[in-house]
Design a protein around this motif. Structure first.
Motif, PDB file in Angstrom:
ATOM      1  N   SER A  24       2.237   6.156   6.734  1.00 36.55           N
ATOM      2  CA  SER A  24       1.716   5.458   7.915  1.00 36.55           C
ATOM      3  C   SER A  24       2.863   4.929   8.756  1.00 36.55           C
ATOM      4  O   SER A  24       3.949   4.655   8.247  1.00 36.55           O
TER       5      SER A  24
ATOM      6  N   GLY B 258      -1.241   6.723   2.915  1.00 35.55           N
ATOM      7  CA  GLY B 258      -1.819   6.793   4.257  1.00 35.55           C
ATOM      8  C   GLY B 258      -3.239   6.241   4.296  1.00 35.55           C
ATOM      9  O   GLY B 258      -3.758   5.730   3.299  1.00 35.55           O
ATOM     10  N   ILE B 259      -3.847   6.350   5.474  1.00 33.91           N
ATOM     11  CA  ILE B 259      -5.160   5.723   5.703  1.00 33.91           C
ATOM     12  C   ILE B 259      -6.084   6.763   6.333  1.00 33.91           C
ATOM     13  O   ILE B 259      -5.690   7.427   7.312  1.00 33.91           O
TER      14      ILE B 259
ATOM     15  N   TYR C  68     -11.261  -6.914   7.320  1.00 30.86           N
ATOM     16  CA  TYR C  68     -11.548  -5.484   7.120  1.00 30.86           C
ATOM     17  C   TYR C  68     -10.486  -4.902   6.192  1.00 30.86           C
ATOM     18  O   TYR C  68      -9.290  -5.073   6.406  1.00 30.86           O
ATOM     19  N   ARG C  69     -10.919  -4.225   5.124  1.00 31.52           N
ATOM     20  CA  ARG C  69      -9.985  -3.616   4.185  1.00 31.52           C
ATOM     21  C   ARG C  69     -10.507  -2.258   3.780  1.00 31.52           C
ATOM     22  O   ARG C  69     -11.724  -2.077   3.666  1.00 31.52           O
ATOM     23  N   VAL C  70      -9.613  -1.314   3.583  1.00 35.94           N
ATOM     24  CA  VAL C  70     -10.046   0.012   3.134  1.00 35.94           C
ATOM     25  C   VAL C  70     -10.655  -0.150   1.745  1.00 35.94           C
ATOM     26  O   VAL C  70     -11.725   0.380   1.447  1.00 35.94           O
ATOM     27  N   SER C  71      -9.976  -0.895   0.875  1.00 38.22           N
ATOM     28  CA  SER C  71     -10.530  -1.175  -0.445  1.00 38.22           C
ATOM     29  C   SER C  71     -10.290  -2.650  -0.739  1.00 38.22           C
ATOM     30  O   SER C  71      -9.138  -3.095  -0.833  1.00 38.22           O
TER      31      SER C  71
ATOM     32  N   ALA D 202      -4.989  -8.858  11.408  1.00 41.88           N
ATOM     33  CA  ALA D 202      -5.650  -9.658  12.453  1.00 41.88           C
ATOM     34  C   ALA D 202      -4.618 -10.621  13.053  1.00 41.88           C
ATOM     35  O   ALA D 202      -4.559 -10.818  14.275  1.00 41.88           O
TER      36      ALA D 202
ATOM     37  N   SER E 261      -6.764  -4.439  -2.112  1.00 36.93           N
ATOM     38  CA  SER E 261      -6.138  -5.517  -1.345  1.00 36.93           C
ATOM     39  C   SER E 261      -5.979  -6.766  -2.228  1.00 36.93           C
ATOM     40  O   SER E 261      -4.905  -7.362  -2.288  1.00 36.93           O
TER      41      SER E 261
ATOM     42  N   GLY F 160      -6.769  -9.862   3.700  1.00 37.83           N
ATOM     43  CA  GLY F 160      -7.589  -9.187   4.710  1.00 37.83           C
ATOM     44  C   GLY F 160      -7.349  -9.747   6.104  1.00 37.83           C
ATOM     45  O   GLY F 160      -8.055  -9.401   7.049  1.00 37.83           O
ATOM     46  N   LEU F 161      -6.333 -10.618   6.248  1.00 39.14           N
ATOM     47  CA  LEU F 161      -6.099 -11.240   7.564  1.00 39.14           C
ATOM     48  C   LEU F 161      -4.765 -10.832   8.188  1.00 39.14           C
ATOM     49  O   LEU F 161      -4.503 -11.149   9.344  1.00 39.14           O
TER      50      LEU F 161
ATOM     51  N   TYR G 249       0.816  -1.220   0.000  1.00 36.60           N
ATOM     52  CA  TYR G 249       0.000   0.000   0.000  1.00 36.60           C
ATOM     53  C   TYR G 249       0.845   1.262   0.000  1.00 36.60           C
ATOM     54  O   TYR G 249       0.312   2.361   0.063  1.00 36.60           O
TER      55      TYR G 249
HETATM   56  P1  ADP Z   1      -4.633  -7.212   3.474  1.00 38.82           P
HETATM   57  O1  ADP Z   1      -4.381  -8.632   3.225  1.00 38.82           O
HETATM   58  O2  ADP Z   1      -5.843  -6.668   2.778  1.00 38.82           O
HETATM   59  O3  ADP Z   1      -3.425  -6.370   3.257  1.00 38.82           O
HETATM   60  P2  ADP Z   1      -4.388  -6.539   6.295  1.00 38.82           P
HETATM   61  O4  ADP Z   1      -5.173  -7.065   7.450  1.00 38.82           O
HETATM   62  O5  ADP Z   1      -2.930  -6.763   6.298  1.00 38.82           O
HETATM   63  O6  ADP Z   1      -5.076  -7.152   5.011  1.00 38.82           O
HETATM   64  O7  ADP Z   1      -4.657  -4.974   6.176  1.00 38.82           O
HETATM   65  C1  ADP Z   1      -5.983  -4.498   6.239  1.00 38.82           C
HETATM   66  C2  ADP Z   1      -6.133  -3.243   5.403  1.00 38.82           C
HETATM   67  O8  ADP Z   1      -5.407  -2.161   6.018  1.00 38.82           O
HETATM   68  C3  ADP Z   1      -5.561  -3.329   4.003  1.00 38.82           C
HETATM   69  O9  ADP Z   1      -6.480  -3.926   3.106  1.00 38.82           O
HETATM   70  C4  ADP Z   1      -5.314  -1.860   3.672  1.00 38.82           C
HETATM   71  O10 ADP Z   1      -6.525  -1.264   3.246  1.00 38.82           O
HETATM   72  C5  ADP Z   1      -4.959  -1.260   5.030  1.00 38.82           C
HETATM   73  N1  ADP Z   1      -3.494  -1.093   5.238  1.00 38.82           N
HETATM   74  C6  ADP Z   1      -2.671  -1.927   5.905  1.00 38.82           C
HETATM   75  N2  ADP Z   1      -1.404  -1.462   5.924  1.00 38.82           N
HETATM   76  C7  ADP Z   1      -1.424  -0.293   5.258  1.00 38.82           C
HETATM   77  C8  ADP Z   1      -0.422   0.691   4.929  1.00 38.82           C
HETATM   78  N3  ADP Z   1       0.861   0.553   5.314  1.00 38.82           N
HETATM   79  N4  ADP Z   1      -0.809   1.785   4.212  1.00 38.82           N
HETATM   80  C9  ADP Z   1      -2.100   1.942   3.834  1.00 38.82           C
HETATM   81  N5  ADP Z   1      -3.096   1.052   4.106  1.00 38.82           N
HETATM   82  C10 ADP Z   1      -2.762  -0.047   4.808  1.00 38.82           C
END
Ligand code: ADP
Length: 276
Positions: free
Chosen positions: A253, A198-199, A212-215, A230, A219, A226-227, A166
């Protein structure tokens, strides 16, 4: 002691005591709802690539039978979807393994900075391939913790892979010390910092929830399940540690891992082992 007689309604001294059990089932119901949400999500995540594989097989058996270029394309698609299922199953197994051991405090000793460095070494070929720079700004001082070395390495690998997935293309990731914060006395800390987009603030508190994912698309396109976070959260729960997430949209971030310092005896053991 006085009791109310249930039949006559009068207060007597000899009535049998009545035991009333009041049970609050709200927590149980919440856990049950979380569990069935999790199963629904996991099934959905597995079903999507599986449907794509089955569709590709049908095409290979039918319309693409005499089309070598089409066959190549569908075989490549099947390989990608099978990889995605494999990653998901691996993450589900990791999560379930960690949850099972979550109540057992780790008994082994390791060095927190060592696990971060090891994770850095594991992901650096991937970073290099994508033109991303990793700066390891950690000290040489021992940072002993009572911890499961493999699980802590996995924590840093997940955070570094997220910073890569990301972060900014050809960006910079830093592994930096985060000791000495008075809010966390008695804890060692290491931050994984990226200079990505960033987020947004509203997502931050939910990032460690499973799936849970922002998009979801971003992802999946980057091979996420998405794990990852967690898994990080459950490993840190087991270590009585903390994950702190700070992010500034447009700037980057910072994910900080904090783990309690090992008791004195453990520190001495580690120092002794280092000197020998
Ligand atoms: P994923 O397998 O989708 O990466 P994660 O549990 O590792 O699942 O992360 C959850 C969500 O957090 C990601 O889908 C992304 O939207 C957000 N995220 C995690 N790390 C970052 C980062 N360094 N910068 C921006 N968004 C992030």
């Amino acid at each position: 002691r006085a009791h109310v007689c249930p039949t006559r309604g009068e207060i007597t001294d000899d009535a049998a005591p009545v035991l009333v059990l009041v049970e609050d089932r709200t927590h149980d119901r919440k856990i049950e709802a979380l569990r069935s949400d999790f199963i629904a999500n996991a099934s959905h995540e597995l079903k999507t690539p599986l449907a794509s594989i089955l569709g590709s097989i049908e095409t290979l058996q039918g319309p693409a039978r005499d089309d070598p270029a089409g066959q190549e394309r569908f075989l490549a698609l099947m390989a990608r979807q099978a990889e995605r299922m494999k990653r998901l199953v691996e993450d589900l197994l990791s999560l379930s393994h960690i949850e099972l051991s979550e109540h057992l405090a780790p008994r082994t000793e390791c060095d927190l900075l060592d696990t971060a460095r090891e994770a850095g070494a594991a992901v650096s070929p991937l970073l290099r391939k994508q033109g991303v720079t990793l700066e390891i700004a950690l000290s040489d001082q021992p940072h002993p913790v009572r911890g499961d070395r493999d699980q802590l390495i996995q924590v840093f690998v997940n955070l570094l892979e997220n910073a890569l997935k990301y972060g900014r293309p050809e960006g910079r990731i830093v592994l930096a010390p985060a000791d000495g914060d008075p809010r966390w006395p008695g804890m060692w800390g290491v931050s994984v910092i990226d200079d990505g987009p960033g987020i947004a603030r509203e997502h931050v508190p939910r990032l460690t929830e499973r799936f849970y994912r922002v998009s979801a698309k971003a992802s999946r396109d980057r091979g996420g399940t998405g794990l990852g976070l967690a898994i990080v959260k459950h490993v840190l729960n087991r270590h009585r540690g903390e994950l702190q997430i700070e992010s500034t949209p447009g700037v980057g971030s910072r994910f900080t891992v904090r783990v309690p310092k090992a008791p004195e005896s453990v520190s001495q053991n580690l120092a002794g082992a280092g000197n020998s």
